[in-house]
Design an enzyme around this catalytic site. Structure first.
Site, mmCIF file in Angstrom:
data_model
loop_
_atom_site.group_PDB
_atom_site.id
_atom_site.type_symbol
_atom_site.label_atom_id
_atom_site.label_comp_id
_atom_site.label_asym_id
_atom_site.label_seq_id
_atom_site.Cartn_x
_atom_site.Cartn_y
_atom_site.Cartn_z
ATOM 1 C CE LYS A 136 89.015 -55.896 63.433
ATOM 2 N NZ LYS A 136 89.735 -55.544 62.475
ATOM 3 C CD GLU A 205 95.794 -59.556 60.424
ATOM 4 O OE1 GLU A 205 94.763 -58.672 60.506
ATOM 5 O OE2 GLU A 205 95.909 -60.402 59.416
HETATM 6 O O1 KIV Z 1 88.437 -59.046 59.279
HETATM 7 C C1 KIV Z 1 89.144 -59.851 60.038
HETATM 8 O O2 KIV Z 1 88.866 -61.254 60.209
HETATM 9 C C2 KIV Z 1 90.172 -59.306 61.032
HETATM 10 C C3 KIV Z 1 90.725 -60.276 61.705
HETATM 11 C C4 KIV Z 1 91.910 -60.982 60.835
HETATM 12 C C5 KIV Z 1 91.539 -59.892 62.982
HETATM 13 O O3 KIV Z 1 90.202 -58.192 61.088
#
Ligand code: KIV
Length: 289
Positions: A136, A205
């Site tokens: 991600k 988010e």
């Molecule tokens: O790092 C994380 O936990 C996240 C979530 C808040 C989506 O990116």
């Protein structure tokens, strides 16, 4: 199944583990087409990962929130690639001890994909070799180019728009994004560019519920996962410690403490899974903007 007696009391039988198919990209697409909500939770260690797997969570996110949750950092900015690698390996080992059905997403931390597409691929390789199924990365603008480069080389990518914690200092704080017509148009443009570049998942988010609902309809092959983004997304994510009520600060409006009604960690996670799948969580009158 019978109860077990221990010197500390009686342990009730665990709820039976339903046999589940491993979660994969085709399985996520199937769930999406069938209108089944995708459940995601953060996990940072082997034990919580195994419990979340047994409780029926679809996707585990080794989030860079580990900086705040595990390391006591003030933000995610200080998290290193080596730290995400370490926690990803721990989570993956935990899944090997459980059913191992969860899809594992690992966060590319701040600075690990910003220099060049090649740097992003080197960082993604570290996390994929640690056992992640997908990486991600945060933000729009220049990132679709990086996403395309990774996807073309066999790395599934989850994008992240709205409140992007790695750029909290540039954003001026943890606040809702996409509230004005202009910022909503930029967010929509970025979401489409990331999906066109091959991102198959998109965390939204702290985005107004109406905006994330319409983006979800516009992106049938890119699964929107909301956190503080209302009930109209393809799935939901929460930070595990927040939904277990292990939070010394003020709880964000979009969080619900599932532990208070469940009484055990596994029960709390099972309640979260059921609440998301049935559409009971989030409740737009309480948890959204
Ligand atoms: O790092 C994380 O936990 C996240 C979530 C808040 C989506 O990116």
């Amino acid at each position: 199944m019978s109860t077990t007696s221990t010197p500390y009391g009686t342990i009730p039988p665990a709820s039976p583990m339903p046999q589940r198919r491993p979660v994969s990209l085709p399985r996520l697409q199937q769930m999406r087409e069938a209108g089944e909500k995708i459940t995601m939770l953060t996990a940072y260690d082997a034990t919580f990962a195994a419990v979340a797997d047994a409780a029926g969570v679809d996707v585990l996110l080794v989030g860079d929130s580990l900086g705040m949750v595990c390391q006591g950092l003030p933000s995610t900015v200080g998290v290193t690639l080596d730290a995400v690698r370490y926690h990803t390996e721990s989570v993956v080992r935990g899944l090997q001890r459980a059913q191992g059905t969860c899809w594992v997403v690992a966060d590319l931390p701040f600075g690990s994909y910003h220099e060049s597409r090649e740097q992003a691929l080197r960082s993604a390789t570290v996390l994929m070799q640690a056992g992640a199924h997908m990486v991600k990365l945060e933000g729009g603008g220049w990132t679709p180019d990086v996403v395309r480069f990774l996807v073309e080389r066999g790395v599934p990518v989850c994008a992240h728009l709205g409140l992007t914690p790695q750029t909290v200092h540039a954003l001026g704080g943890y606040r809702v994004q996409g509230r004005t017509d202009e910022s909503a148009a930029i967010l929509r443009r970025d979401a489409h560019a990331l999906a066109d570049a091959g991102a198959t998942m998109l965390v939204l988010e702290m985005v107004p519920a109406a905006l994330s609902r319409s983006l979800t309809g516009e992106l049938p092959g890119c699964h929107t996962i909301g956190i503080g983004a209302g009930s109209g997304t393809a799935g939901q994510v929460l930070v595990m410690h927040d939904m277990l009520g292990i939070n010394l600060g003020k709880m964000a409006r979009f969080v619900h403490d599932f532990m208070s009604e469940a009484g055990s960690v596994r029960g709390a996670i099972e309640t979260y899974v059921k609440a998301v799948k049935s559409g009971r969580f989030p409740d737009d009158t309480k948890h959204a903007w």
